[in-house]
Design a protein around this motif. Structure first.
Motif, PDB file in Angstrom:
ATOM      1  N   HIS A 251      44.471   2.294  28.025  1.00  0.00           N
ATOM      2  CA  HIS A 251      44.716   0.930  27.537  1.00  0.00           C
ATOM      3  C   HIS A 251      45.575   0.105  28.490  1.00  0.00           C
ATOM      4  O   HIS A 251      46.253  -0.828  28.084  1.00  0.00           O
ATOM      5  N   CYS A 261      39.161  -4.920  23.388  1.00  0.00           N
ATOM      6  CA  CYS A 261      39.261  -3.473  23.181  1.00  0.00           C
ATOM      7  C   CYS A 261      39.663  -3.189  21.729  1.00  0.00           C
ATOM      8  O   CYS A 261      40.250  -4.029  21.048  1.00  0.00           O
ATOM      9  N   CYS A 263      42.017  -1.580  20.708  1.00  0.00           N
ATOM     10  CA  CYS A 263      43.475  -1.586  20.543  1.00  0.00           C
ATOM     11  C   CYS A 263      44.013  -3.003  20.341  1.00  0.00           C
ATOM     12  O   CYS A 263      45.186  -3.189  20.041  1.00  0.00           O
ATOM     13  N   CYS A 268      40.849  -3.513  28.673  1.00  0.00           N
ATOM     14  CA  CYS A 268      41.481  -2.224  28.968  1.00  0.00           C
ATOM     15  C   CYS A 268      40.571  -1.383  29.853  1.00  0.00           C
ATOM     16  O   CYS A 268      39.345  -1.535  29.818  1.00  0.00           O
TER      17      CYS A 268
HETATM   18 ZN   LIG Z   1      42.783  -1.000  24.730  1.00  0.00          ZN
END
Ligand SMILES: [Zn+2]
Length: 369
Positions: A251, A261, A263, A268
């Motif tokens: 990440h 992404c 996250c 990332c």
């Molecule tokens: Zn990420």
């Protein structure tokens, strides 16, 4: 030489072993020697460990009683006099229940012997299970494997996705919707066995270190599957980081204008390097290798790593991507940093997390590997 020619290497003790008692420590010295050097006489063991003959005989007797060692008779080439009796580790004296919770659609498990060899397998489909339901599946898989074991079970090792703390509590594994899940405690209560849980990439690098056939003591293993994670061994010890998130380079943002992404960030490394993205994208593999090289070069330089090991689909990784990564890292660090650098694929294939989960147990229970 051990049966099968497997030579696991000692890993610097982690966590629990720091507080172990003297007898336990002495036992692990003997086991470490037998793991590394193969069968030995009691006199050899006394010389190698610095323990007295009396202490060694007592400990060896206990280990034979526990079924971990066996008397192997005398070496054939003995000269005059009563030849010494050798004792050796029994590969199948005990099995380890190992779980890999990292695949997207299932949980896989295996019975692994003391030399890191997979003896039996089982798996369970996730079918979208998360939270408590996913915990129940993991416990069931461990129970199923324990019931199938043909030898005493030394313990349970688990490689889990996400961030796992030093006590084996899964702090955050978003695919399984686990936050603060004490899987170690849950499995220990259900199975009444020693349990070790660690991040999947961390278990993978332990497998590579102990059973990957390497001599490197400073290595990074990069796991490329549905996500991207890394495990680091530096100076023969696993690096866990101050908040247990060492190796989470998947990440790191490499393309701020890129793809959103899971996250929450954009662009990332995982959004270009995960296996599904590599398969779906029309970006050349060599260009992905170069991007990865840009991320890894500072790590290689900072830690003076000896090896960068890729674990994942060989058809994606072991070609242009690996070559471009190798080239890019060498281009971007000074010659001294990359002089002996090796960039290669793990030989352990899909079993790397399972074998690493077994290494957690070998290390924690026996002080070896
Ligand atoms: Zn990420």
């Amino acid at each position: 030489m051990n049966a099968g020619g497997v030579r696991p290497r000692p890993l610097r003790p982690m966590g629990k072993l720091l507080a172990e008692d003297t007898r336990r420590h002495h036992r692990s010295l003997i086991l470490q020697h037998l793991f590394a050097e193969g069968p030995a006489s009691r006199a050899d063991l006394a010389r190698a460990t610095g323990l007295t003959r009396v202490t060694v005989s007592d400990l060896v007797g206990g280990l034979i009683g526990d079924g971990l060692l066996s008397e192997l008779g005398s070496p054939a080439e003995s000269k005059v006099g009563k030849p010494p009796t050798l004792v050796g580790l029994l590969a199948d004296a005990a099995h380890i229940v190992a779980l890999d919770l990292s695949p997207a659609d299932r949980m896989t498990g295996a019975l692994v012997n003391l030399f890191g060899q997979v003896k039996a397998r089982a798996e369970v489909a996730l079918d979208g299970a998360t939270g408590e339901e996913a915990i129940r599946l993991a416990v069931g898989l461990a129970e199923q494997l324990r019931a199938a074991a043909g030898a005493p079970v030394l313990g349970v090792g688990v490689g889990s996705p996400g961030v796992v703390d030093g006590r084996g509590v899964i702090l955050d594994a978003h695919n399984l919707r686990w936050a603060g899940v004490d899987l170690t405690g849950i499995l220990r209560r259900k199975l009444d066995l020693p349990v070790y849980v660690a991040n999947d990439a961390n278990t993978a690098v332990l497998a590579e270190y102990a059973f990957g056939g390497t001599t490197a003591a400073d290595l990074m293993l990069l796991r490329i599957g549905i996500g991207v994670g890394a495990g680091l061994v530096v100076g023969g010890a696993l690096v866990q980081g101050h908040a247990w998130a060492a190796g989470e380079i998947g990440h790191v943002v490499v393309d701020p204008e890129g793809v959103r992404c899971a996250c929450g960030k954009t662009g990332c490394l995982e959004t270009i390097l995960s296996a599904p993205h590599l398969r779906a994208s029309d970006r050349p593999l060599a260009s992905v290798g170069t991007v990865l090289g840009g991320v890894l070069a500072p790590v290689v330089a900072a830690l003076n790593l000896h090896e960068v090991v890729l674990a994942g689909p060989p058809d994606l990784l072991d070609g242009e991507l690996r070559q471009a990564l190798d080239r890019c890292v060498r281009d971007r660090v000074m010659a001294a940093s990359s002089a002996d650098l090796v960039v290669r694929l793990s030989p352990l294939g899909d079993d790397v997390v399972l074998v690493g989960a077994a290494v957690l147990v070998l290390s924690g229970e026996l002080g070896v590997s």
